[in-house]
Design a protein around this motif. Structure first.
Motif, mmCIF file in Angstrom:
data_model
loop_
_atom_site.group_PDB
_atom_site.id
_atom_site.type_symbol
_atom_site.label_atom_id
_atom_site.label_comp_id
_atom_site.label_asym_id
_atom_site.label_seq_id
_atom_site.Cartn_x
_atom_site.Cartn_y
_atom_site.Cartn_z
ATOM 1 N N HIS A 29 84.128 -54.689 -47.235
ATOM 2 C CA HIS A 29 84.243 -54.709 -45.679
ATOM 3 C C HIS A 29 84.417 -55.918 -45.061
ATOM 4 C CE1 HIS A 29 82.685 -54.133 -41.646
ATOM 5 N NE2 HIS A 29 83.631 -53.235 -41.534
ATOM 6 N N GLU A 30 83.846 -57.231 -45.522
ATOM 7 C CA GLU A 30 84.333 -58.388 -44.802
ATOM 8 C C GLU A 30 85.920 -58.573 -45.215
ATOM 9 O OE1 GLU A 30 82.674 -62.829 -45.890
ATOM 10 O OE2 GLU A 30 81.278 -61.321 -45.521
ATOM 11 N N CYS B 119 88.106 -56.799 -42.917
ATOM 12 C CA CYS B 119 88.233 -57.344 -41.509
ATOM 13 C C CYS B 119 88.799 -58.667 -41.267
ATOM 14 C CB CYS B 119 86.431 -57.335 -41.181
ATOM 15 S SG CYS B 119 86.015 -55.786 -40.921
ATOM 16 N N GLY B 120 89.038 -59.475 -42.360
ATOM 17 C CA GLY B 120 89.822 -60.562 -42.166
ATOM 18 C C GLY B 120 91.395 -60.057 -42.373
ATOM 19 N N PRO C 144 95.612 -57.532 -37.998
ATOM 20 C CA PRO C 144 95.836 -55.925 -37.874
ATOM 21 C C PRO C 144 97.127 -55.567 -37.978
ATOM 22 C CG PRO C 144 94.797 -57.367 -35.858
ATOM 23 C CD PRO C 144 95.277 -58.286 -37.035
ATOM 24 N N LEU D 123 97.257 -54.298 -41.612
ATOM 25 C CA LEU D 123 96.323 -52.974 -41.902
ATOM 26 C C LEU D 123 97.151 -51.883 -41.300
ATOM 27 C CD1 LEU D 123 92.992 -54.170 -40.108
ATOM 28 C CD2 LEU D 123 93.509 -53.961 -42.466
ATOM 29 N N ASP E 262 91.306 -46.384 -42.112
ATOM 30 C CA ASP E 262 90.836 -47.720 -41.287
ATOM 31 C C ASP E 262 89.571 -48.368 -42.096
ATOM 32 O OD1 ASP E 262 89.717 -49.510 -39.654
ATOM 33 O OD2 ASP E 262 89.044 -47.910 -38.085
ATOM 34 N N THR F 217 88.566 -51.157 -41.888
ATOM 35 C CA THR F 217 87.580 -52.063 -40.955
ATOM 36 C C THR F 217 86.299 -51.233 -40.925
ATOM 37 O OG1 THR F 217 88.634 -51.566 -39.007
ATOM 38 C CG2 THR F 217 89.464 -53.493 -40.397
ATOM 39 N N ASP F 218 86.251 -49.801 -41.022
ATOM 40 C CA ASP F 218 85.259 -49.065 -40.653
ATOM 41 C C ASP F 218 84.061 -49.114 -41.906
ATOM 42 O OD1 ASP F 218 83.399 -46.918 -40.430
ATOM 43 O OD2 ASP F 218 84.837 -45.414 -39.922
ATOM 44 N N ARG F 219 83.083 -49.888 -41.731
ATOM 45 C CA ARG F 219 82.083 -49.858 -42.613
ATOM 46 C C ARG F 219 81.890 -48.619 -43.420
ATOM 47 N NH1 ARG F 219 78.317 -53.713 -45.014
ATOM 48 N NH2 ARG F 219 77.411 -52.552 -46.664
ATOM 49 N N SER G 296 83.870 -48.369 -46.605
ATOM 50 C CA SER G 296 83.668 -49.411 -47.433
ATOM 51 C C SER G 296 82.527 -48.736 -48.393
ATOM 52 C CB SER G 296 83.330 -50.729 -47.086
ATOM 53 O OG SER G 296 84.243 -51.362 -46.148
#
Length: 150
Positions: free
Chosen positions: A49-50, A53-54, A57, A60, A66, A68-70, A73
């Motif tokens: 997830h980390e 998120c880095g 956009p 992505l 998506d 970046t949605d926990r 992950s």
């Protein structure tokens, strides 16, 4: 070059180099970079997830979900634990700099099909990391009997 697996059978060293027992392993890339390749475990959901998120956009936009949605992950990590996904991380210390994944089909008539996805951090572009991760995940697909890769 071939190597013996102890059972009298031989296989190419390229295939032998990616057996799970050979992870983690350090690989040298261009630009003097070295990373550790290792298989993702279920406990790595937060690290995955980390990493995502880095990712900027605009990068992505090319991904199917998506990431970046926990929850995504966590689901991914659960599928890794079940063997439905194999993910190879490229790391410097605890930081994930790239990942390559083999997503196996669960449909009985297409179990021979696997989908490969590779994502590399911008800082690692032009180092050969994407190529190395792609090679690793293709060899894993071959070992798992995947006949068609998407």
């Amino acid at each position: 070059m071939t190597t013996s697996n102890g059972s009298g059978a031989s296989r190419s060293s390229a295939t032998a180099a990616i057996e799970p027992g050979n992870y983690p392993k350090r690989v040298e890339l261009k630009k003097g970079r070295t990373v550790e390749l290792r298989l993702m475990q279920q406990t790595d959901a937060g690290r995955l997830h980390e990493f995502f998120c880095g990712i900027p956009p605009e990068d992505l936009l090319f991904l199917r979900r998506d990431v970046t949605d926990r929850k995504i992950s966590d689901q991914w990590a659960e599928r890794v634990a079940r063997g439905a996904i194999v993910t190879v991380f490229a790391c410097e210390g605890d930081k994930v700099l790239g990942e390559a994944s083999l997503h196996m089909s669960s449909t009985p008539w297409s179990e021979h099909v696997g989908e490969v996805r590779v994502v590399v951090d911008r800082s690692m572009r032009q180092t050969g990391l994407g190529t190395r991760l792609t090679r690793e995940i293709f060899l894993i697909a071959i070992q798992r009997g995947i006949k068609k890769i998407v």
